[in-house]
Design a protein around this motif. Structure first.
Motif, PDB file in Angstrom:
ATOM      1  N   GLU B 191       6.359  -2.563   7.848  1.00 27.92           N
ATOM      2  CA  GLU B 191       5.014  -2.399   8.402  1.00 27.92           C
ATOM      3  C   GLU B 191       4.430  -1.165   7.759  1.00 27.92           C
ATOM      4  O   GLU B 191       5.078  -0.121   7.740  1.00 27.92           O
ATOM      5  CB  GLU B 191       5.084  -2.194   9.911  1.00 27.92           C
ATOM      6  N   PHE B 192       3.233  -1.290   7.215  1.00 27.90           N
ATOM      7  CA  PHE B 192       2.662  -0.083   6.626  1.00 27.90           C
ATOM      8  C   PHE B 192       1.145  -0.088   6.628  1.00 27.90           C
ATOM      9  O   PHE B 192       0.500  -1.107   6.847  1.00 27.90           O
ATOM     10  CB  PHE B 192       3.190   0.172   5.211  1.00 27.90           C
ATOM     11  N   VAL B 193       0.643   1.102   6.384  1.00 27.41           N
ATOM     12  CA  VAL B 193      -0.799   1.301   6.271  1.00 27.41           C
ATOM     13  C   VAL B 193      -1.111   1.518   4.806  1.00 27.41           C
ATOM     14  O   VAL B 193      -0.429   2.294   4.135  1.00 27.41           O
ATOM     15  CB  VAL B 193      -1.220   2.548   7.084  1.00 27.41           C
ATOM     16  N   ASN B 194      -2.108   0.813   4.294  1.00 30.32           N
ATOM     17  CA  ASN B 194      -2.605   1.149   2.967  1.00 30.32           C
ATOM     18  C   ASN B 194      -3.803   2.065   3.192  1.00 30.32           C
ATOM     19  O   ASN B 194      -4.847   1.638   3.679  1.00 30.32           O
ATOM     20  CB  ASN B 194      -2.983  -0.116   2.185  1.00 30.32           C
ATOM     21  N   ASN B 195      -3.599   3.342   2.877  1.00 29.30           N
ATOM     22  CA  ASN B 195      -4.522   4.385   3.320  1.00 29.30           C
ATOM     23  C   ASN B 195      -5.932   4.265   2.758  1.00 29.30           C
ATOM     24  O   ASN B 195      -6.127   3.870   1.617  1.00 29.30           O
ATOM     25  CB  ASN B 195      -3.956   5.778   3.007  1.00 29.30           C
ATOM     26  N   ARG B 196      -6.878   4.622   3.604  1.00 35.46           N
ATOM     27  CA  ARG B 196      -8.290   4.591   3.227  1.00 35.46           C
ATOM     28  C   ARG B 196      -8.577   5.685   2.206  1.00 35.46           C
ATOM     29  O   ARG B 196      -8.131   6.821   2.349  1.00 35.46           O
ATOM     30  CB  ARG B 196      -9.157   4.799   4.470  1.00 35.46           C
ATOM     31  N   LEU B 197      -9.333   5.316   1.186  1.00 33.23           N
ATOM     32  CA  LEU B 197      -9.650   6.252   0.100  1.00 33.23           C
ATOM     33  C   LEU B 197     -11.154   6.416  -0.052  1.00 33.23           C
ATOM     34  O   LEU B 197     -11.920   5.503   0.259  1.00 33.23           O
ATOM     35  CB  LEU B 197      -9.058   5.737  -1.216  1.00 33.23           C
ATOM     36  N   HIS B 300      -5.902  -0.876   5.045  1.00 30.72           N
ATOM     37  CA  HIS B 300      -5.231  -2.046   5.608  1.00 30.72           C
ATOM     38  C   HIS B 300      -4.079  -1.599   6.503  1.00 30.72           C
ATOM     39  O   HIS B 300      -3.410  -0.626   6.208  1.00 30.72           O
ATOM     40  CB  HIS B 300      -4.581  -2.892   4.501  1.00 30.72           C
ATOM     41  N   VAL B 301      -3.841  -2.356   7.546  1.00 36.76           N
ATOM     42  CA  VAL B 301      -2.609  -2.224   8.330  1.00 36.76           C
ATOM     43  C   VAL B 301      -1.886  -3.560   8.186  1.00 36.76           C
ATOM     44  O   VAL B 301      -2.468  -4.612   8.482  1.00 36.76           O
ATOM     45  CB  VAL B 301      -2.909  -1.951   9.821  1.00 36.76           C
ATOM     46  N   THR B 302      -0.655  -3.506   7.709  1.00 31.24           N
ATOM     47  CA  THR B 302       0.014  -4.734   7.298  1.00 31.24           C
ATOM     48  C   THR B 302       1.441  -4.836   7.833  1.00 31.24           C
ATOM     49  O   THR B 302       2.162  -3.844   7.867  1.00 31.24           O
ATOM     50  CB  THR B 302       0.039  -4.824   5.749  1.00 31.24           C
ATOM     51  N   THR B 303       1.802  -6.039   8.234  1.00 29.96           N
ATOM     52  CA  THR B 303       3.200  -6.380   8.480  1.00 29.96           C
ATOM     53  C   THR B 303       3.564  -7.422   7.438  1.00 29.96           C
ATOM     54  O   THR B 303       2.869  -8.440   7.306  1.00 29.96           O
ATOM     55  CB  THR B 303       3.380  -6.987   9.885  1.00 29.96           C
ATOM     56  N   ALA B 304       4.632  -7.142   6.695  1.00 30.10           N
ATOM     57  CA  ALA B 304       4.995  -8.044   5.606  1.00 30.10           C
ATOM     58  C   ALA B 304       6.481  -8.356   5.665  1.00 30.10           C
ATOM     59  O   ALA B 304       7.297  -7.484   5.956  1.00 30.10           O
ATOM     60  CB  ALA B 304       4.652  -7.407   4.261  1.00 30.10           C
ATOM     61  N   GLU B 305       6.806  -9.619   5.402  1.00 30.02           N
ATOM     62  CA  GLU B 305       8.202 -10.052   5.444  1.00 30.02           C
ATOM     63  C   GLU B 305       8.520 -10.878   4.206  1.00 30.02           C
ATOM     64  O   GLU B 305       7.698 -11.695   3.778  1.00 30.02           O
ATOM     65  CB  GLU B 305       8.443 -10.941   6.670  1.00 30.02           C
ATOM     66  N   ALA B 316      10.306 -17.098   0.641  1.00 24.65           N
ATOM     67  CA  ALA B 316       8.962 -17.118   1.215  1.00 24.65           C
ATOM     68  C   ALA B 316       8.511 -15.698   1.543  1.00 24.65           C
ATOM     69  O   ALA B 316       9.338 -14.790   1.688  1.00 24.65           O
ATOM     70  CB  ALA B 316       8.932 -17.964   2.489  1.00 24.65           C
ATOM     71  N   MET B 317       7.221 -15.550   1.672  1.00 27.38           N
ATOM     72  CA  MET B 317       6.648 -14.282   2.084  1.00 27.38           C
ATOM     73  C   MET B 317       5.609 -14.547   3.166  1.00 27.38           C
ATOM     74  O   MET B 317       4.866 -15.536   3.089  1.00 27.38           O
ATOM     75  CB  MET B 317       5.998 -13.595   0.877  1.00 27.38           C
ATOM     76  N   ARG B 318       5.616 -13.650   4.181  1.00 23.56           N
ATOM     77  CA  ARG B 318       4.683 -13.818   5.306  1.00 23.56           C
ATOM     78  C   ARG B 318       4.007 -12.469   5.526  1.00 23.56           C
ATOM     79  O   ARG B 318       4.696 -11.459   5.699  1.00 23.56           O
ATOM     80  CB  ARG B 318       5.475 -14.255   6.530  1.00 23.56           C
ATOM     81  N   VAL B 319       2.691 -12.469   5.514  1.00 27.00           N
ATOM     82  CA  VAL B 319       1.952 -11.204   5.563  1.00 27.00           C
ATOM     83  C   VAL B 319       0.823 -11.304   6.581  1.00 27.00           C
ATOM     84  O   VAL B 319       0.058 -12.277   6.571  1.00 27.00           O
ATOM     85  CB  VAL B 319       1.361 -10.862   4.166  1.00 27.00           C
ATOM     86  N   HIS B 320       0.763 -10.312   7.458  1.00 28.40           N
ATOM     87  CA  HIS B 320      -0.372 -10.208   8.376  1.00 28.40           C
ATOM     88  C   HIS B 320      -1.055  -8.873   8.129  1.00 28.40           C
ATOM     89  O   HIS B 320      -0.408  -7.827   8.207  1.00 28.40           O
ATOM     90  CB  HIS B 320       0.092 -10.284   9.830  1.00 28.40           C
ATOM     91  N   THR B 321      -2.347  -8.925   7.861  1.00 33.34           N
ATOM     92  CA  THR B 321      -3.076  -7.701   7.539  1.00 33.34           C
ATOM     93  C   THR B 321      -4.310  -7.586   8.421  1.00 33.34           C
ATOM     94  O   THR B 321      -5.024  -8.574   8.633  1.00 33.34           O
ATOM     95  CB  THR B 321      -3.492  -7.706   6.049  1.00 33.34           C
ATOM     96  N   THR B 322      -4.529  -6.390   8.919  1.00 33.97           N
ATOM     97  CA  THR B 322      -5.806  -6.082   9.559  1.00 33.97           C
ATOM     98  C   THR B 322      -6.556  -5.166   8.609  1.00 33.97           C
ATOM     99  O   THR B 322      -6.046  -4.114   8.211  1.00 33.97           O
ATOM    100  CB  THR B 322      -5.597  -5.400  10.915  1.00 33.97           C
TER     101      THR B 322
END
Lengths: 159, 786
Positions: B191-197, B300-305, B316-322
């Motif tokens: 789970e991670f945040v892709n920081n705002r720039l 982005h705030v993301t959960t990725a598997e 497989a890859m599963r990604v949920h992003t806000t």
């Protein structure tokens, strides 16, 4: 209250009536229409407005025109020879692709000349540390550092 | 003639001389006669109702010519700013599109939102008068965090989106992905945040609008990456002006990085107001305005598997992003966390099933849109952090795990819509490992350890989609514009050439690279070719520069126009040489009849076209001037492998980048010097994101906490290393130059490589970006405590 301010810019005496609060960079850009000096941040951090005042690099957005009364100012327009031949520092920037959009370039060149004056034989670490006051968002500094290191002996030999 | 093949030559840039002597012409250097100056009053609150905007005192202040508020703009019938991409949500409904007024109407929604404008004789007078505008704000609770904006009871930013949700969008086959996860031998989850720039081009945005009463026309000088798009949006959607009466000029532009793609309210206001006051109206942003009101990036705030089988093959890859869109929909905002993000989640790997769901929300922050990489850095971060973490969990060499999953057969259809035409991912990875002397890493790590330092190494193997885009595909995905490019080649009677391109250079060096292409094709000197860009009155049309598209799309349009020039030249030459057109060849600037000594140089053909005395006038028009539009048939897919080596001081948490190796495959390279410069800049912005830069809003008030260059940490020369670069070439298969694009790669590939290296050095699973000394130190302290 408009006040008269006079100084030497790129070897020529200049004078103008300005408001007291006029910044040196505004005087250069608007009163003299020398637009090579740029305003990037207006808060003395980015270094795009760097000029030489009495031989030392200063950020022209951070001093008043009045503080430069009687001073000797060098802007980017006065760095090349009068016939347009580039100064070795400018030439090194061209040779090493040390500029992209060109906006930080005038301030970067004037800072670099000042840097070499103080450190005639700089190391990469010295160049990187001394560029602390000049932001470039395009080049990643890689080629600016290369250009300054390459130009240093030639610029140092000029004096 | 000498050699006239300049492809692959590091020709020194044609544009440099003017920049080096201070003769560049940027928007702020433009001061037409009788210029007046605009200053905007901006919201100091993240969220507030506008009870009253009292302009009476300001209107009477010295030098003031006019003051306008949102009411004035509304009464004048000025529309809001349009969004250029319609996203359709998971239920088949269109995204929520709230109005985006050029001056706030009834409410302000972020710190920096435009409330009013003062126009005065001088800039200081306008600034003084702006201080006199009294705005009665009813301050409302603000929400700045994307996840928090979705919570029940969160402040509602737009009435049409009561849950602050613009859309929930998905790509991929969810059922198949879920099934694959059930069968997995191993699942890696992060789970991670892709920081705002905040982009921070060193040239602040600026706009000078000038109305000419005599011919009812407008000229807008503006810091734009795409003047035609700016004009089209402004005339057709916002001001309702006749398009042919508006000239938009984007002169020298001091860096863009995405932030100057969009139509901004300030551009509209100065254009509109120039007619009201019948004077040119000029606005230049102060740096604080750049921070508050330029479109931001990422967030982005993301959960990725990632699901793997027992052999380390990706299943497989599963990604949920806000995704945080900010307060309003900026021009291309909606397509960034969707079309330009989820489609890249295959990366360089043959992952059979991928599902990505994106929830895009409104918050009380500046609008978010494309920033260097635009969706693709976020995707590369997801993929490359997951893959590296999976390798660590499985105790497999991360390079080896990548190799087990590389795509090796092309064309390759990914499960997320893209068709990769070509690539050689082994080649770039092998080269990067060698250039980075990975074989010697263990020794260097031991040396660091002997000095009490923690050394780490990280890889990233990124891919991106550039050369945006086939218009029909983009249209099917919701684009409200075509994405071709236009070019015109004007051969002058003396054989010199001026080329007009719809691409726009704001540092990329098109004036040189494009001239190399033209000179090589026509067999003339680079000095004999000038490239003109950035002026709607000169150029046929243009979609502009972003998404590393200029050479692949704009360059190809020029090549197509050149083909027409050569085809017509052959007809003229055939006439001059009294030969059959089919027998005429054109090489190195000379038209020849094969097998004979008959030949005519290009310049003579050009002169004949304009002095058509001996000329087939019955069959051929005089002149040698051709234009072309090029609409690509596919995206291009630059890819590469980066290796980053860091040394962390455990006492301070400070990270030093000891080595940074980037091996990129950009297809054919026209000017290696310029390409390297693009990579250097991209890497530095990527390192900035990973190590230094992070936009912060106060969660309760919506205040921008990082609103100056002292609070927002841009990379300085001392923060970054000298880079080691190399390239590998698999030419793009569907454009004649074989080029893919290079402008964003560094910003895409660098963050995961650097974060993989730091997490390796300090032995933690994950760290938030930016990995400042404090962040790293705290992670080490927490690890020790545990």
């Amino acid at each position: 209250m408009p006040v008269k301010v006079s100084m030497t810019v790129n070897g020529k005496p200049v004078a103008a009536e300005v408001e007291e609060r006029t910044l040196l960079v505004t005087f250069i850009r608007e009163a003299l229409r020398l637009t090579g000096t740029h305003v990037g941040c207006d808060t003395a951090q980015c270094g795009a407005c760097t000029v030489h005042m009495n031989g030392n690099a200063v950020k022209a957005c951070n001093i008043l025109a009045l503080q430069a009364e009687g001073a000797n100012i060098l802007t980017i327009e006065g760095v090349a020879a009068t016939d347009g031949t580039l100064h070795p520092m400018q030439e090194a920037f061209r040779e090493h692709h040390a500029l992209q959009c060109g906006f930080c370039t005038p301030g970067m060149v004037l800072s670099a000349i000042d840097l070499v004056k103080r450190h005639p034989n700089p190391t990469e670490a010295v160049v990187r540390a001394e560029l602390d006051g000049n932001f470039c968002r395009c080049t990643g500094y890689h080629n600016i550092v290369k250009a300054i290191l390459a130009a240093a002996p030639k610029v140092a030999a000029m004096r | 003639m000498g050699s006239t093949n300049f492809i692959g030559a590091s020709v020194k840039r044609k544009e440099d001389y003017r920049f080096l002597i201070g003769a560049g012409q940027y928007t702020d250097d433009v001061v037409p006669e009788r210029t007046s100056y605009a200053v905007f009053v901006r919201s100091p609150h993240g969220h507030a109702k506008l009870r009253k905007v009292d302009t009476a005192k300001a209107a009477k202040a010295p030098g003031v010519i006019a003051v306008y508020t949102g009411d004035d703009i509304a009464k004048a019938g000025v529309n809001g700013l349009p969004c250029g991409w319609l996203i359709t949500d998971v239920n088949g409904q269109p995204m929520k599109e709230p109005p985006y007024p050029v001056l706030a109407q009834g409410k302000v929604r972020y710190v920096g939102d435009r409330v009013a404008v003062v126009i005065a004789e001088t800039y200081p007078q306008a600034k003084d008068a702006a201080e006199l505008i009294e705005v009665d704000y009813e301050v409302l609770p603000a929400v700045t965090d994307a996840a928090a904006a979705r919570n029940k009871g969160a402040p509602v930013i737009h009435d049409i989106a009561p849950d602050n949700t613009c859309y929930v969008w998905a790509l991929g086959d969810k059922a198949k992905v879920d099934e694959a996860f059930k069968a997995a031998a191993h699942v890696t989850r992060l789970e991670f945040v892709n920081n705002r720039l905040i982009p921070n081009a060193i040239e602040p945005r600026a706009a000078v609008g000038a109305y000419s009463r005599g011919d009812e026309s407008y000229t807008l000088h503006v810091t734009s990456q795409n003047p035609h798009v700016e004009r089209l949006l402004m005339t057709a959607f916002v001001l309702g002006l006749p398009e042919h009466k508006v000239r938009v000029v984007a002169p020298d532009v001091g860096g863009g990085f995405g932030s100057k793609i969009y139509l901004y309210g300030e551009d509209v206001v100065v254009t509109w107001a120039s007619r009201q006051v019948n004077r040119p109206v000029k606005w230049t942003a102060e740096r604080m305005e750049s921070f508050t009101s330029d479109a931001h990036g990422r967030d982005h705030v993301t959960t990725a598997e990632l699901a793997l089988d027992k052999n380390g093959k990706f299943l497989a890859m599963r990604v949920h992003t806000t995704a945080n869109l900010g307060a309003y929909l900026s021009t291309f905002s909606s397509c960034i966390p969707t079309i330009l993000y989820a489609t890249l989640l295959a990366g360089q790997y043959a992952t059979p099933q991928i599902y990505c769901e994106v929830t895009a929300v409104f918050t009380n922050t500046a609008p978010v849109d494309a920033y260097r990489g635009a969706g693709r850095p976020e995707a590369a971060y997801v993929v490359e952090r997951l893959v590296e973490t999976a390798a660590r969990e499985l105790k497999v060499d991360p390079a080896e795990l990548r190799r087990r999953n590389f795509i090796r057969s092309f064309p390759y259809q990914t499960p997320v819509a893209l068709l990769y035409d070509t690539g050689n991912f082994d080649a770039t990875l092998d080269a990067a490992l060698e250039l980075g002397d990975v074989a010697g890493y263990a020794k260097r790590k031991a040396e660091s350890a002997a000095r009490g330092k923690l050394r780490g190494i990280g890889y990233s193997c990124y891919i991106e989609a550039c050369g945006i885009a086939p218009s029909n595909i983009a249209g099917a995905l919701g684009a409200r514009a075509g994405l071709y490019e236009a070019g015109e080649v004007r051969v002058h009677p003396t054989g010199k050439v001026t080329v007009f391109t719809g691409s726009h250079s704001h540092g990329q060096g098109h004036e040189t690279t494009f001239a190399q292409v033209v000179a090589s094709r026509l067999g003339i000197a680079v000095e004999d070719v000038d490239i003109v860009h950035g002026d709607t009155s000169k150029i046929p049309f243009g979609m502009g520069t972003y998404g590393s598209r200029s050479l692949a799309v704009g360059g190809t349009a020029i090549v197509k126009a050149l083909d027409k020039v050569v085809a017509k030249g052959k007809k003229i030459a055939a006439h001059l040489m009294e030969a059959a057109e089919a027998d005429v060849e054109f090489t190195d600037g000379v038209f020849k009849v094969g097998g004979t000594d008959k030949q005519v140089p290009f310049a003579q053909v050009a002169l004949t076209a304009y002095v058509p005395h001996n000329y087939p006038l019955d069959k051929l028009e005089p002149g040698l001037n051709e234009n072309a539009f090029y609409d690509p048939t596919n995206f291009t897919f630059p890819a590469g492998a980066y290796v980053c080596e860091v040394e962390v001081d455990p006492d301070t948490g400070k990270t030093m980048i000891e080595r940074f190796v980037a091996v990129d495959d950009f297809g054919k390279v026209i000017n290696p010097m310029i390409v390297a410069g693009q990579v250097h800049g991209g890497l530095t912005q990527g390192i900035g994101q990973a190590l230094l830069e992070g936009c912060r809003y106060d969660a309760e008030t919506g205040q921008l906490v990082t609103g100056t260059m002292m609070d927002y940490c841009l990379p300085r020369a001392g923060d970054v290393p000298s880079y080691q670069l190399d390239t590998r070439e698999t030419p793009c298969t569907h454009n004649p130059l074989g080029v893919k694009g290079c402008g964003e790669a560094g910003a895409i590939g660098a963050p995961p490589a650097l974060m993989n290296a730091i997490t390796d050095a300090i032995g933690v699973r994950d760290l938030p970006m930016p990995a400042t000394a404090e962040t790293v130190w705290r992670a080490l302290a927490a690890k020790q405590a545990a």
